[in-house]
Design an enzyme around this catalytic site. Structure first.
Site, PDB file in Angstrom:
ATOM      1  N   GLY A 500       0.821  -1.206   0.000  1.00 36.23           N
ATOM      2  CA  GLY A 500       0.000   0.000   0.000  1.00 36.23           C
ATOM      3  C   GLY A 500       0.841   1.235   0.000  1.00 36.23           C
ATOM      4  O   GLY A 500       2.047   1.209   0.259  1.00 36.23           O
ATOM      5  N   GLY A 503      -0.546   7.202   3.960  1.00 36.51           N
ATOM      6  CA  GLY A 503      -0.043   8.562   4.108  1.00 36.51           C
ATOM      7  C   GLY A 503       1.415   8.446   4.480  1.00 36.51           C
ATOM      8  O   GLY A 503       1.849   7.447   5.057  1.00 36.51           O
ATOM      9  N   PHE A 504       2.195   9.400   4.139  1.00 34.44           N
ATOM     10  CA  PHE A 504       3.579   9.514   4.603  1.00 34.44           C
ATOM     11  C   PHE A 504       4.557   8.518   3.983  1.00 34.44           C
ATOM     12  O   PHE A 504       5.705   8.494   4.349  1.00 34.44           O
ATOM     13  CB  PHE A 504       3.676   9.391   6.125  1.00 34.44           C
ATOM     14  N   VAL A 507       4.143   1.234   2.019  1.00 34.95           N
ATOM     15  CA  VAL A 507       4.130   0.194   3.045  1.00 34.95           C
ATOM     16  C   VAL A 507       4.462  -1.154   2.394  1.00 34.95           C
ATOM     17  O   VAL A 507       3.906  -1.491   1.357  1.00 34.95           O
ATOM     18  CB  VAL A 507       2.737   0.096   3.711  1.00 34.95           C
ATOM     19  N   LYS A 521       6.725   0.595   7.159  1.00 31.04           N
ATOM     20  CA  LYS A 521       6.376   1.862   6.522  1.00 31.04           C
ATOM     21  C   LYS A 521       7.629   2.709   6.363  1.00 31.04           C
ATOM     22  O   LYS A 521       8.312   3.002   7.353  1.00 31.04           O
ATOM     23  CB  LYS A 521       5.332   2.585   7.368  1.00 31.04           C
ATOM     24  N   ASP A 617      -5.247  11.818  10.368  1.00 33.95           N
ATOM     25  CA  ASP A 617      -5.509  11.231   9.049  1.00 33.95           C
ATOM     26  C   ASP A 617      -6.346   9.963   9.183  1.00 33.95           C
ATOM     27  O   ASP A 617      -6.031   8.926   8.624  1.00 33.95           O
ATOM     28  CB  ASP A 617      -4.182  10.947   8.324  1.00 33.95           C
TER      29      ASP A 617
END
Ligand SMILES: *[C@@H]1O[C@H](CO)[C@@H](O)[C@H](O)[C@H]1NC(C)=O
Ligand SMILES: *[C@@H]1O[C@H](CO)[C@@H](O)[C@H](O)[C@H]1NC(C)=O
Ligand SMILES: *[C@@H]1O[C@H](CO)[C@@H](O)[C@H](O)[C@H]1NC(C)=O
Ligand SMILES: *[C@@H]1O[C@H](CO)[C@@H](O)[C@H](O)[C@H]1NC(C)=O
Ligand SMILES: *[C@@H]1O[C@H](CO)[C@@H](O)[C@H](O)[C@H]1NC(C)=O
Ligand SMILES: *[C@@H]1O[C@H](CO)[C@@H](O)[C@H](O)[C@H]1NC(C)=O
Ligand SMILES: *[C@@H]1O[C@H](CO)[C@@H](O)[C@H](O)[C@H]1NC(C)=O
Length: 805
Positions: A500, A503-504, A507, A521, A617
């Site tokens: 995936g 956000g940020f 992953v 992550k 988020d």
């Protein structure tokens, strides 16, 4: 036994007065000077006013007393159950010397019904708000034949006696209004019960909702001791009476105690500047105030998570229910009492004493005699002094289950002794003894005071932890992974391991040499935060442990920053609810569990006592599902950690996701727990509807999902919002409740939005009355972007707010 002619005379006078009197304020009511609708009687200092009124949304007329400065706050109503239709009401004094309220056809609507007659009766509204009836010929001006203070409605004013008059068996207590437009007695009562020992109890019908704990000679054991404050409380306890009363030193302060129609008992003060009522305190303030919240034989501690724990020596009756935070069935003894030799007691300090359900009191025994008495009777489970003033006296004994114990303020120094079988006592004795020994050894073998202090602190921390969770060993471990390990676990960050793009950063799925599956992550490198700061923050976050948060296993701080989480096989919520086939896998009960789980996880982030974390988020793709489809919030690791008191912050760098961001955050960069609540509201409406807020399309309008929900709500077609595939499994009232709560969460103004704790309360309590939502924020915002391609498409965006704002 007056004769007929004089009654006729009396009525003639009244009719006369209806036509002749103008709307002026009178200062007394006499048989010859009644009070008509439209007129008022004002107290001498102008604080209170007596007259006829109609509550909000009602056309019926009531005779009542209200504040001159706050005319919509009535403190007393005469004809609560018997309203007058139309403005023909008259208050007068009848032949028997009683106040009577008459309607248009002279029917008696209400009467003061005092048996004490008066030759020369006069009614007057005193400055305290007390409507009194007395005999002008009586020499004692304070001898009343009747007074309204003896018949409280929903309000307790200064100087009013609350409680018992044993001489006539009268108990003065508060009853809520039925609703804001109907003063008739509602479901809730707040009164002093006297069974054994006096205790204040809030009830809904006959069901107990809250109690104060028994009177122990100094205070009601479960209420905080009232220190010096703007009012003076006293309790009168003698052979004739037992009542509570408060008085004001400063008469210019306007305050009242009220039991409102939702059953909230609170003290309010009229603000001199804003003319609004400020709440000073309320009972049923927190979850532990809920009667019997933790079930039998357990203790509620509001600062612990979870809040309920079995008493020492007891275990949950149903371990499974208990773990799911359903405490209703309470706890049972690990080892049954057998009434054999060797049984003794465990001392419990600083608690609200259990409810007086099956008990026995003797005012004359000592504590020692009380203990012996308890041991003599096999059904006795606990004892304490019944009166703690002057060193303690009397004996209070409980039989069978102990209900509604909570931790209270340390001021209430009453201890209770809970009966234990010999085997349990040995266990406790053993662990206590070894602890004592350890401390003694340390003290005698080292000279360094600092070291001792450190050790004692460590000891306290350990002990606290132990209470909260069984996984204490893992708690404190945060693994620092090196880059090589992670690299090899993720196949060198290969694309096939990419699961995936949250956000940020991306992953990856990985498998450690031990076989453990992880999710890694990789954080994008633009935060400006130093490595050490990053590490500190991660260590802090690693300590957060909750069933509904994804567990952070460790991090990597070499060259790149990476966070290592437990791996969730079922991916995220958006892969289910927005997918036609997989959405079938989540029926209504499961969705409701997910909603509650997310709410609890978020509450934990918001209210944990050490940290306050704003997620920033929250969205469906950040809710991961474990193998049993239990929700776990992820991505909180890069959320913002707030200090204990801080509640709001502002950032120039807005990070979040369109469709979930609250207006004040997206526009001004202001974030707070309430901006998370907004996102939670969006999430909730998405879970119920199975539709995305931003991609929502409707043939009739351009609104997004929030706007659509709002339209349906206003048209009374709320249920149409529900995902069609939930039709068979849904509980309609629960769905409606979720939608209403969702709408409350997405209201435009942060102040209007509820907190997570009240959200959980509202979702979980069928009986809770919910406020009406106001217009949501951002309800016509439209997305103009391309098509939706399944999971992970709602990307986190970073906006930069111009400096000038
Ligand atoms: C408050 O009371 C006044 C006078 O009784 C009435 O005219 C007014 O409508 C009331 N306002 C509200 C908000 O109930
Ligand atoms: C007045 O009250 C009497 C007694 O309660 C009742 O029978 C009568 O119908 C009432 N009249 C009006 C006009 O409400
Ligand atoms: C208040 O209660 C009365 C009677 O129980 C009912 O007729 C009325 O609709 C209620 N009003 C509101 C605003 O709920
Ligand atoms: C409690 O004990 C004190 C001192 O012995 C006594 O004065 C008081 O009346 C007692 N109160 C009750 C409620 O028994
Ligand atoms: C909690 O457990 C009780 C029985 O032990 C059950 O009746 C009740 O429905 C459960 N409550 C919830 C919310 O699951
Ligand atoms: C124990 O107390 C209960 C409740 O007061 C009473 O019914 C029972 O007779 C007592 N038993 C003995 C042996 O005193
Ligand atoms: C507790 O331990 C002490 C010392 O080990 C012992 O003397 C005492 O009898 C024990 N008490 C109980 C109730 O087991």
């Amino acid at each position: 036994m007056e004769s007929l002619p004089s009654i006729t005379f009396f009525y003639t006078l009244i009719s006369f007065s209806i036509f002749l009197e103008s709307s002026t304020a009178a200062d007394t009511i006499t048989p010859t000077r009644p009070l008509n609708d439209g007129e008022t009687l004002v107290s001498s200092g102008q604080t209170f006013e007596l007259g006829f009124f109609s509550p909000d949304d009602s056309k019926s007329r009531y005779l009542g007393i209200w504040y001159k400065n706050s005319p919509n706050t009535s403190v007393w109503v005469a004809n609560r159950e018997n309203p007058i239709e139309g403005s023909y009401g008259v208050l007068s004094i009848g032949n028997d010397g009683n106040l009577v309220l008459l309607n248009k056809t002279k029917g008696i609507i209400w009467s003061s019904s005092s048996s004490r007659g008066a030759e020369n009766p006069t009614a007057q509204l005193l400055e305290t708000g007390n409507l009194v009836l007395r005999d002008e010929s009586d020499v004692d001006p304070e001898s009343y034949t009747w007074q309204s203070f003896d018949f409280p409605c929903n309000t307790l004013l200064a100087g009013m006696k609350f409680g018992w008059n044993f001489k006539d068996g009268q108990n003065r207590y508060l009853t809520s209004w039925r609703n804001a437009s109907d003063p008739a007695p509602g479901d809730f009562t707040w009164r002093i019960d006297i069974v054994g020992l006096p205790q204040m109890v809030l009830r809904k019908g006959s069901e107990k909702k809250f109690r104060s704990g028994p009177w122990n000679g100094l205070s009601f054991n479960g209420l905080p001791l009232i220190k010096k404050t703007f009012f003076k409380s006293s309790l009168v306890d003698n052979a004739d009476e037992f009542y509570y009363l408060y008085e004001l030193d400063d008469k210019s302060i306007i305050t009242r105690l009220t039991l409102d129609e939702l059953g909230i008992y609170q003290r309010l003060v009229l603000s001199k500047t804003s003319k609004k009522w400020d709440i000073v305190y309320a009972v049923q303030d927190d979850l532990c105030d809920d009667y019997g919240r933790c079930g039998a034989n357990s203790i509620c501690r509001i600062n612990d998570r979870p809040i309920c724990e079995c008493l020492e020596g007891f275990v949950p009756k149903s371990q499974e229910e208990w773990e799911f935070q359903n405490w209703t069935s309470g706890c049972i003894r690990r080892t049954q009492l057998d009434c054999q030799k060797g049984e003794g007691f465990m001392e419990l300090e600083g608690v609200k004493l259990p409810d007086l359900l099956e008990f026995w009191v003797s005012k004359s025994m000592t504590l020692k005699e009380c203990e012996e008495e308890c041991l003599r009777n096999c059904s006795c489970t606990a004892y304490t002094n019944s009166n703690i003033s002057e060193g303690g006296s009397g004996c209070l004994i409980w039989f069978r289950d102990l209900i509604d114990i909570r931790e209270v303020h340390e001021d209430n120094k009453q201890n209770i002794y809970i009966r234990m079988p010999a085997s349990e006592l040995e266990l406790m004795n053993g662990s206590r003894q070894s602890k004592k020994r350890l401390v003694v050894v340390v003290v005698s073998s080292t000279a360094s005071g600092v070291f001792i202090l450190g050790l004692v602190l460590w000891f306290i921390v350990r002990k606290r932890k132990k209470r909260g969770s069984k996984t204490e060993k893992e708690d404190l471990e945060l693994q620092l992974f090196d880059l090589a390990t992670i690299s090899s676990a993720t196949n060198n960050f290969s694309d096939s391991n990419l699961i995936g793009k949250g956000g940020f950063g991306p992953v990856y799925k990985g498998t450690l040499a031990t076989g453990q599956e992880i999710a890694v992550k990789r954080l994008s490198n633009n935060s400006g935060q130093g490595f050490q700061e990053f590490k500190n923050e991660v260590i802090l976050i690693a300590k957060l442990q909750h069933r509904n948060l994804v567990r952070l296993l460790g991090c990597c701080v070499e060259e790149e920053r990476m966070l290592v989480y437990e791996y969730m096989p079922n991916k995220s919520l958006d892969c289910f609810i927005f997918d036609q086939e997989r959405s079938m896998l989540l029926n209504w009960p499961k969705r409701f569990d997910i909603v509650m789980g997310v709410a609890r996880g978020l509450l934990y982030l918001h209210q944990d006592s050490i940290l306050r974390i704003i997620h920033r988020d929250l969205k469906t793709s950040n809710i991961l599902l474990d193998s049993e489809l239990n929700p776990k919030i992820s991505d909180f690791g890069i959320a913002r950690v707030f200090g204990g008191q801080q509640t709001e912050a502002k950032t120039k760098l807005v990070i979040g996701t369109y469709g979930y961001m609250s207006p004040e955050y997206a526009i001004d960069g202001k974030f707070s727990v309430k901006s998370d609540v907004f996102s939670f509201g969006v999430l909730l409406l998405e879970i119920v509807s199975g539709k995305k807020n931003r991609r929502f399309c409707h043939p009739d309008h351009l609104h997004n999902l929030l706007g659509h929900a709002w339209l349906l709500w206003n048209e009374g077609k709320t249920l149409e919002l529900m995902d069609a595939c939930l039709k068979d499994s849904c509980v309609e009232s629960q769905v409606l409740r979720c939608i209403q709560v969702g709408l409350l969460c997405v209201q435009k103004l942060p102040v209007d939005r509820p907190t997570m704790s009240s959200i959980i309360f509202m979702l979980g309590n069928e009986e809770a009355t919910l406020p009406q939502p106001k217009q949501p924020g951002f309800f016509i915002e439209r997305s103009s972007e391309g098509d939706d391609k399944g999971c992970y498409t709602e990307n986190t965006v970073t906006l930069t707010i111009p400096e000038a704002r």
